[in-house]
Scaffold this motif. Structure first.
Motif, short mmCIF file in Angstrom:
data_model
loop_
_atom_site.label_atom_id
_atom_site.label_comp_id
_atom_site.label_asym_id
_atom_site.label_seq_id
_atom_site.Cartn_x
_atom_site.Cartn_y
_atom_site.Cartn_z
N MET A 1 0.83 -1.20 0.00
CA MET A 1 0.00 0.00 0.00
C MET A 1 0.87 1.26 0.00
SD MET A 1 -2.85 1.17 2.82
CE MET A 1 -3.59 2.80 2.74
N THR A 2 0.62 2.15 -0.94
CA THR A 2 1.39 3.38 -1.03
C THR A 2 1.00 4.33 0.09
OG1 THR A 2 1.48 3.16 -3.44
CG2 THR A 2 1.96 5.33 -2.52
N GLU A 3 1.99 4.90 0.75
CA GLU A 3 1.74 5.82 1.83
C GLU A 3 1.20 7.15 1.30
OE1 GLU A 3 2.03 5.53 5.07
OE2 GLU A 3 3.17 3.69 5.37
N THR A 4 0.25 7.73 2.06
CA THR A 4 -0.16 9.10 1.80
C THR A 4 0.91 10.02 2.37
OG1 THR A 4 -2.50 8.51 1.95
CG2 THR A 4 -1.94 10.84 2.23
N THR A 165 5.51 14.66 5.96
CA THR A 165 5.52 13.33 6.57
C THR A 165 4.58 12.39 5.83
OG1 THR A 165 3.64 13.64 8.07
CG2 THR A 165 5.78 14.46 8.84
N ALA A 166 4.63 11.13 6.18
CA ALA A 166 3.59 10.19 5.78
C ALA A 166 2.39 10.39 6.69
CB ALA A 166 4.12 8.76 5.88
N GLN A 167 1.22 10.07 6.18
CA GLN A 167 -0.04 10.22 6.93
C GLN A 167 -0.16 11.64 7.52
OE1 GLN A 167 -2.16 7.76 6.51
NE2 GLN A 167 -0.54 6.62 5.45
N PRO A 168 -0.10 12.65 6.69
CA PRO A 168 -0.09 14.03 7.18
C PRO A 168 -1.43 14.46 7.74
CG PRO A 168 -0.34 14.02 4.81
CD PRO A 168 -0.10 12.59 5.22
N ARG A 169 -1.38 15.38 8.69
CA ARG A 169 -2.61 15.91 9.29
C ARG A 169 -3.30 16.95 8.41
NH1 ARG A 169 -0.28 16.58 15.39
NH2 ARG A 169 1.68 16.26 14.29
N MET A 170 -2.54 17.69 7.59
CA MET A 170 -3.11 18.83 6.88
C MET A 170 -3.49 18.53 5.43
SD MET A 170 -0.80 22.03 8.25
CE MET A 170 -1.80 23.23 7.37
N LEU A 171 -2.49 18.30 4.60
CA LEU A 171 -2.71 18.17 3.16
C LEU A 171 -1.97 16.97 2.62
CD1 LEU A 171 -2.20 21.88 2.03
CD2 LEU A 171 -4.38 20.67 2.18
#
Length: 392
Positions: A1-4, A165-171
């Protein structure tokens, strides 16, 4: 699975002084409406000699970095066209001030106002390959055209810090972007000059042409239309410039979509109107302003147009995350802008000439009233003296 992957947090810093554009207009014999409406600016940040791009970047980054973040940062990418050394990177000074680990890669990126976008895209690719790593991206500049010049109204300064980062809070950054480069002499600053040279009308036309080019290329790659966007954000050295770009594509939208896009643009330019030109940070202050003042929802797609004279343009997109408001300190940013104090035109002119010159002579700057956490104390033996004020 590709990281966001994307922007997890954003910080912003500008010094605690500003110049009212009405005061500048009257002092220069101009109608204030030319500045407020024709250019689209209300206030302009005034940069004291005790602040440069390194200290402003440190003051912005300190807002968002926890001790755990610092331990995980593997790279600092510093976009600026206001560098302080022809060899040593601003990112190295910054990494030291922030006490980042010694195994951090630190690099300065220069291509006029596009540098921070290059840093952001390089950071995203790095984190996609190393999902546990974090990258600090900076856009910091001091826009200087000179006193009594045509570009004086579009000066300003400040710094935007972004933690990627991976799994970002904003965008979440979408992987597809479109970019365009051409050798254009619309704006440049030769070695040995502290003020830029610019062909303003030509530069605006190149900016608009590049936007249409990368917007069309992005659509061809993605098959998306303007209906897929909740907002379009722009590099805005002055806010009217971004409005001109938006108006180029508004006819592609339905009347209801046009209303939404225009409202989003108004939200995105609020903070820029009161700070002025950040060069590399202008697009990112616009994005932050949109997130602070707009009416976005999780899943909304925003378009981002970055432009750097000389010239390079890029259009990319990002998806608003459900936790985007956790990525910035809205109360702190509001207070930062609200608690500044106005200076007179005479005070602004005096401060404009007080920055460290190119002579290399020893200088001790007046630091008695410094309020910023990080500041510049002077220069000794051609080395800048950076200091950190104790924080309660």
């Amino acid at each position: 699975m590709t990281e966001t992957v994307g922007i997890d947090r954003m910080g912003f810093y500008t010094p605690d002084m500003y110049l009212e554009m009405t005061d500048l207009a009257l002092a220069r014999g101009e109608d204030p409406a030319k500045y407020h409406v024709g250019i689209g600016q209300d206030k302009q940040a005034v940069i004291p000699p005790t602040q440069d791009v390194v200290t402003m970047a440190a003051n912005a980054a300190a807002q968002i970095l926890t001790p755990a973040d610092k331990a995980a940062v593997k790279m600092v990418l510093f976009g600026t066209e206001s560098g302080i050394d022809n060899s040593k990177a601003t990112a190295v000074y910054l990494a030291h001030l922030l006490d980042l680990p010694a195994d951090t890669r630190a690099v300065e990126i220069k291509q006029a106002c596009y540098g921070a976008t290059a840093g952001l895209q390089l950071a995203a690719d790095y984190v996609r390959a190393r999902p546990t790593a974090k990258v600090l991206v900076i856009g910091a500049d001091i826009a200087r055209y000179g006193l009594h010049t045509a570009g004086e109204v579009t000066q300003g300064g400040g710094a935007v810090a972004m933690l990627v980062t991976a799994q970002p809070r904003m965008l979440a950054l979408e992987p597809v972007s479109a970019y365009h480069t051409a050798d254009v002499m619309d704006f440049w600053r030769p070695l040995g000059r502290t003020e830029a040279l610019v062909d303003g009308r030509y530069s605006t036309n190149v900016y608009l042409d590049f936007f249409k080019t990368v917007w069309t290329a992005y659509q061809a790659q993605t098959q998306r239309t303007i209906a897929d966007f909740a907002a379009l954000t722009f590099h805005i050295p002055f806010t009217k410039m971004g409005l001109k770009a938006l108006r180029q594509v508004l006819p592609e939208a339905t009347p209801d979509q046009q209303v939404r896009l225009q409202a989003a643009f108004e939200a995105s330019q609020l903070d820029n109107r009161n700070v002025g030109n950040l060069y590399t940070g202008s697009l990112y202050l616009s994005i932050l302003s949109l997130l602070r003042h707009g009416h976005l929802q999780a899943g909304d797609r925003i378009g981002c147009y970055s432009y750097g004279s000389g010239a390079e343009g890029e259009f990319y997109s990002a998806i608003v995350q459900p936790t985007f408001r956790q990525g910035f300190d809205d109360e702190r940013l509001t207070a930062l802008l609200a608690n500044r104090h106005a200076v007179s035109v005479a005070e602004y002119e005096a401060l404009f000439t007080q920055r460290l010159d190119l002579s290399g002579r020893d200088v001790q700057l007046p630091i008695g009233e410094v309020s910023a956490q990080y500041y510049l104390a002077g220069r000794h033996q051609q080395q800048r003296l950076y200091r950190q004020r104790a924080v309660d």
